[in-house]
Design a protein around this motif. Structure first.
Motif, PDB file in Angstrom:
ATOM      1  N   LEU A 154      42.049  32.217  36.826  1.00  0.00           N
ATOM      2  CA  LEU A 154      41.863  31.312  37.970  1.00  0.00           C
ATOM      3  C   LEU A 154      41.094  30.055  37.576  1.00  0.00           C
ATOM      4  CD1 LEU A 154      41.118  33.904  40.789  1.00  0.00           C
ATOM      5  CD2 LEU A 154      43.242  32.619  40.392  1.00  0.00           C
ATOM      6  N   VAL A 155      40.058  30.219  36.759  1.00  0.00           N
ATOM      7  CA  VAL A 155      39.264  29.060  36.330  1.00  0.00           C
ATOM      8  C   VAL A 155      40.118  28.088  35.531  1.00  0.00           C
ATOM      9  CG1 VAL A 155      37.368  28.326  34.808  1.00  0.00           C
ATOM     10  CG2 VAL A 155      37.028  30.200  36.431  1.00  0.00           C
TER      11      VAL A 155
ATOM     12  N   THR B 252      37.397  44.636  32.796  1.00  0.00           N
ATOM     13  CA  THR B 252      38.214  43.794  31.921  1.00  0.00           C
ATOM     14  C   THR B 252      39.262  43.047  32.727  1.00  0.00           C
ATOM     15  OG1 THR B 252      37.899  45.344  30.088  1.00  0.00           O
ATOM     16  CG2 THR B 252      39.758  43.819  29.912  1.00  0.00           C
TER      17      THR B 252
ATOM     18  N   LEU C   3      29.204  45.146  35.376  1.00  0.00           N
ATOM     19  CA  LEU C   3      30.346  45.368  36.259  1.00  0.00           C
ATOM     20  C   LEU C   3      31.083  46.642  35.869  1.00  0.00           C
ATOM     21  CD1 LEU C   3      32.143  44.388  38.578  1.00  0.00           C
ATOM     22  CD2 LEU C   3      33.420  43.038  36.887  1.00  0.00           C
TER      23      LEU C   3
ATOM     24  N   GLU D 105      28.641  36.633  29.173  1.00  0.00           N
ATOM     25  CA  GLU D 105      29.854  37.323  29.613  1.00  0.00           C
ATOM     26  C   GLU D 105      29.774  38.819  29.316  1.00  0.00           C
ATOM     27  OE1 GLU D 105      34.644  37.283  28.788  1.00  0.00           O
ATOM     28  OE2 GLU D 105      33.250  36.943  27.138  1.00  0.00           O
TER      29      GLU D 105
ATOM     30  N   ASN E 126      29.846  41.707  32.100  1.00  0.00           N
ATOM     31  CA  ASN E 126      30.965  42.653  32.082  1.00  0.00           C
ATOM     32  C   ASN E 126      30.498  44.103  31.980  1.00  0.00           C
ATOM     33  OD1 ASN E 126      32.978  40.758  32.388  1.00  0.00           O
ATOM     34  ND2 ASN E 126      33.265  40.490  30.202  1.00  0.00           N
TER      35      ASN E 126
ATOM     36  N   ILE F 212      41.310  38.024  35.192  1.00  0.00           N
ATOM     37  CA  ILE F 212      41.810  37.347  36.403  1.00  0.00           C
ATOM     38  C   ILE F 212      40.917  36.161  36.743  1.00  0.00           C
ATOM     39  CG2 ILE F 212      42.110  37.596  38.905  1.00  0.00           C
ATOM     40  CD1 ILE F 212      43.134  40.458  38.342  1.00  0.00           C
ATOM     41  N   THR F 213      39.596  36.358  36.656  1.00  0.00           N
ATOM     42  CA  THR F 213      38.665  35.264  36.925  1.00  0.00           C
ATOM     43  C   THR F 213      38.892  34.115  35.948  1.00  0.00           C
ATOM     44  OG1 THR F 213      37.046  36.853  37.741  1.00  0.00           O
ATOM     45  CG2 THR F 213      36.228  34.677  37.172  1.00  0.00           C
ATOM     46  N   GLY F 214      39.041  34.454  34.672  1.00  0.00           N
ATOM     47  CA  GLY F 214      39.307  33.423  33.660  1.00  0.00           C
ATOM     48  C   GLY F 214      40.613  32.699  33.925  1.00  0.00           C
TER      49      GLY F 214
ATOM     50  N   HIS G 150      39.172  42.261  35.897  1.00  0.00           N
ATOM     51  CA  HIS G 150      38.511  41.241  36.713  1.00  0.00           C
ATOM     52  C   HIS G 150      38.118  40.031  35.865  1.00  0.00           C
ATOM     53  CE1 HIS G 150      36.278  39.441  39.941  1.00  0.00           C
ATOM     54  NE2 HIS G 150      35.289  39.260  39.088  1.00  0.00           N
ATOM     55  N   ASN G 151      37.601  40.286  34.667  1.00  0.00           N
ATOM     56  CA  ASN G 151      37.227  39.212  33.755  1.00  0.00           C
ATOM     57  C   ASN G 151      38.419  38.303  33.472  1.00  0.00           C
ATOM     58  OD1 ASN G 151      37.338  38.304  30.735  1.00  0.00           O
ATOM     59  ND2 ASN G 151      35.162  38.483  31.197  1.00  0.00           N
TER      60      ASN G 151
END
Length: 142
Positions: free
Chosen positions: A46-47, A37, A27, A20, A24, A42-44, A39-40
């Motif tokens: 959603l998962v 941060t 990115l 990670e 990061n 938001i992705t987390g 994006h990290n």
């Protein structure tokens, strides 16, 4: 046998932390550390949202309104961890940054266990362990 799964999870968490952080930082160089941060997180989000929907446990979130507000601020620290890691790794490298993070987690964890939760005593052997941990951290970072 009862500790094998938690130990495996802890090992995987360590590997995932390294992966990670590396992703990061890459990115963050393309966009910015703050956007990386965001994006990290938001992705987390959603998962874990999909995982809760698939597991059928999303309804438990309604209990959150009954929780003491202090216990709702963990995400602030998670955000700071990701952001500070993205800022530190380009200057220190992945291994040095994670070494310092892990050492500080262990020291602060022992302090919390001994003085706040009162679940452990700080015996002399633990104090020597902290000393060696800090010495090892210094040698790795140097």
């Amino acid at each position: 046998m009862g500790k094998i799964i938690p130990i495996l999870f802890a090992i995987l968490a360590g590997f995932f932390t390294t992966i990670e952080a590396t992703i990061n930082v890459k990115l963050g160089r393309i966009v910015s550390p703050k956007i990386a941060t965001l994006h990290n997180l938001i992705t987390g989000l959603l998962v874990i949202l999909v995982a809760n929907l698939l597991k059928g446990t999303i309804h438990e979130y309604k209990k959150i309104i009954h929780v003491e507000p202090l216990w709702l601020i963990g995400g602030i620290f998670g955000t700071l961890i990701v952001y500070m890691g993205i800022k530190a790794i380009p200057k220190l490298g992945v291994a040095n940054t994670l070494t310092i993070i892990v050492a500080s987690q262990i020291v602060s964890g022992l302090i919390v266990d001994a003085f706040i939760l009162k679940q452990q005593c700080l015996y002399l052997c633990k104090l020597f362990g902290i000393l060696f941990l800090l010495l090892g951290t210094y040698l790795i970072v140097k």
